[in-house]
Design a protein around this motif. Structure first.
Motif, short mmCIF file in Angstrom:
data_model
loop_
_atom_site.label_atom_id
_atom_site.label_comp_id
_atom_site.label_asym_id
_atom_site.label_seq_id
_atom_site.Cartn_x
_atom_site.Cartn_y
_atom_site.Cartn_z
N ASP A 1 -8.79 1.34 6.28
CA ASP A 1 -7.73 1.57 6.41
C ASP A 1 -7.28 2.92 7.28
O ASP A 1 -8.15 3.71 7.79
CB ASP A 1 -7.09 2.77 4.80
CG ASP A 1 -5.76 2.84 5.04
OD1 ASP A 1 -5.34 3.18 6.03
OD2 ASP A 1 -5.15 3.90 3.95
N MET B 1 -4.01 11.07 -1.86
CA MET B 1 -5.47 11.37 -1.65
C MET B 1 -5.05 12.76 -1.70
O MET B 1 -3.89 13.43 -1.43
CB MET B 1 -4.56 11.12 0.17
CG MET B 1 -5.33 9.78 1.18
SD MET B 1 -4.38 9.66 2.00
CE MET B 1 -3.00 7.90 1.54
N HIS C 1 0.38 -1.36 0.02
CA HIS C 1 0.26 0.12 -0.01
C HIS C 1 0.74 1.35 0.15
O HIS C 1 1.34 1.35 1.00
CB HIS C 1 -1.07 -0.17 1.35
CG HIS C 1 -1.55 0.80 1.44
ND1 HIS C 1 -2.82 1.23 0.69
CD2 HIS C 1 -1.68 2.34 1.70
CE1 HIS C 1 -3.91 2.49 1.12
NE2 HIS C 1 -3.24 2.29 1.47
N ASP D 1 0.62 5.19 0.11
CA ASP D 1 0.08 6.61 0.42
C ASP D 1 0.96 7.53 -0.02
O ASP D 1 2.10 8.36 0.03
CB ASP D 1 0.33 6.73 2.08
CG ASP D 1 -0.89 5.19 2.34
OD1 ASP D 1 -2.00 4.99 2.35
OD2 ASP D 1 -0.33 4.71 3.80
N HIS E 1 -3.40 4.23 -3.17
CA HIS E 1 -3.76 4.98 -2.44
C HIS E 1 -3.79 6.72 -2.33
O HIS E 1 -2.82 7.59 -1.91
CB HIS E 1 -4.11 4.66 -0.68
CG HIS E 1 -5.41 5.73 -0.45
ND1 HIS E 1 -5.10 5.01 1.11
CD2 HIS E 1 -5.83 6.20 -0.30
CE1 HIS E 1 -6.21 6.36 1.70
NE2 HIS E 1 -6.54 6.44 0.35
ZN ZN Z 1 -3.96 4.77 3.02
#
Ligand code: ZN
Ligand code: DX5
Length: 221
Positions: free
Chosen positions: A175, A67, A32, A34, A65
């Motif tokens: 998460d 953001m 994962h 971020d 992921h």
């Molecule tokens: Zn995350």
């Protein structure tokens, strides 16, 4: 079977090869990554170059992921970098349907993430197109935050949608604040893919910590 996606956010940046390599070779189902832009969330982290570096390091699929605002502008770049699953935030993308189509057109699986205050109902008209739904159980931006229990009802609501719409293979990811105490709760609610950052990489043995979380989740089923 509960799948695990350790988050490199809490790994030692000076030893990513060692720490991520080790967990990738020892049972991680996804890595994962971020991506934060200091705008959608109050923190800055990695970009496509980190995804490309991870791609060189391991064959384990990369779960990216995003953001970030204007995620639509970067989809192709993350595909080129080697993302396997690309998740965007419903709150950060104006044309969610278009973004999901773009993710597919670039050969990746598509995920949509919901902040703690965003209702599951925003998924109603995009659900059929998704391979992954990510329920945030912290406000995104930082590792090591406290699990928000209200997320459990949202996980259960997505699980129900999966049943009603006959999507049993969908990835239902959670998460934020996942550890051996919260893992059984999220698994019971229906999550099948758990992200864990601090609980894995701040532990003395990351592989043992990841497997303890998986085992705790599995035991609740
Ligand atoms: Zn995350
Ligand atoms: C938070 C990130 C998470 C973070 C989770 O915004 O999306 O992936 O790494 O960290 P923990 O597991 O420590 O809550």
């Amino acid at each position: 079977m509960i799948k695990m996606a350790p988050s490199i956010l809490s790994a030692d940046l000076l030893d990513l090869r060692g720490q991520v390599g080790k967990i990738a070779e020892n049972g991680a189902d996804y890595i994962h990554v971020d991506v934060m832009d200091g705008h959608f969330v109050p923190n800055l982290t990695f970009g496509p170059n980190m995804v490309a570096a991870m791609k060189k390091l391991t064959k384990v699929p990369l779960d990216v992921h995003l953001m970030i605002t204007n995620a639509e502008l970067y989809i192709e770049e993350y595909a080129k970098a080697g993302a396997d699953v690309l998740t965007v935030h419903a709150e950060a993308v104006t044309h969610l349907h278009r973004a999901v189509q773009q993710i597919h057109a670039n050969g990746m699986k598509a995920g949509v993430s919901l902040n703690p205050a965003t209702p599951v109902s925003v998924l109603e008209d995009i659900f059929e197109d998704l391979e992954l739904v990510l329920i945030m159980t912290v406000n995104p931006g930082f590792g090591g935050q406290k699990f928000i229990h209200r997320g459990l009802d949202k996980i259960a609501a997505v699980k129900k949608m999966m049943e009603q719409r006959n999507k049993p293979d969908m990835l239902l990811q959670v998460d934020g604040g996942v550890n051996t105490e919260t893992a059984p709760l999220v698994a019971k609610a229906g999550a099948n893919l758990l992200v864990a950052g601090s609980a894995v990489f701040n532990a003395p043995d990351s592989v043992a910590a990841m497997e303890a979380i998986r085992k705790a989740a599995q035991a609740a089923l």
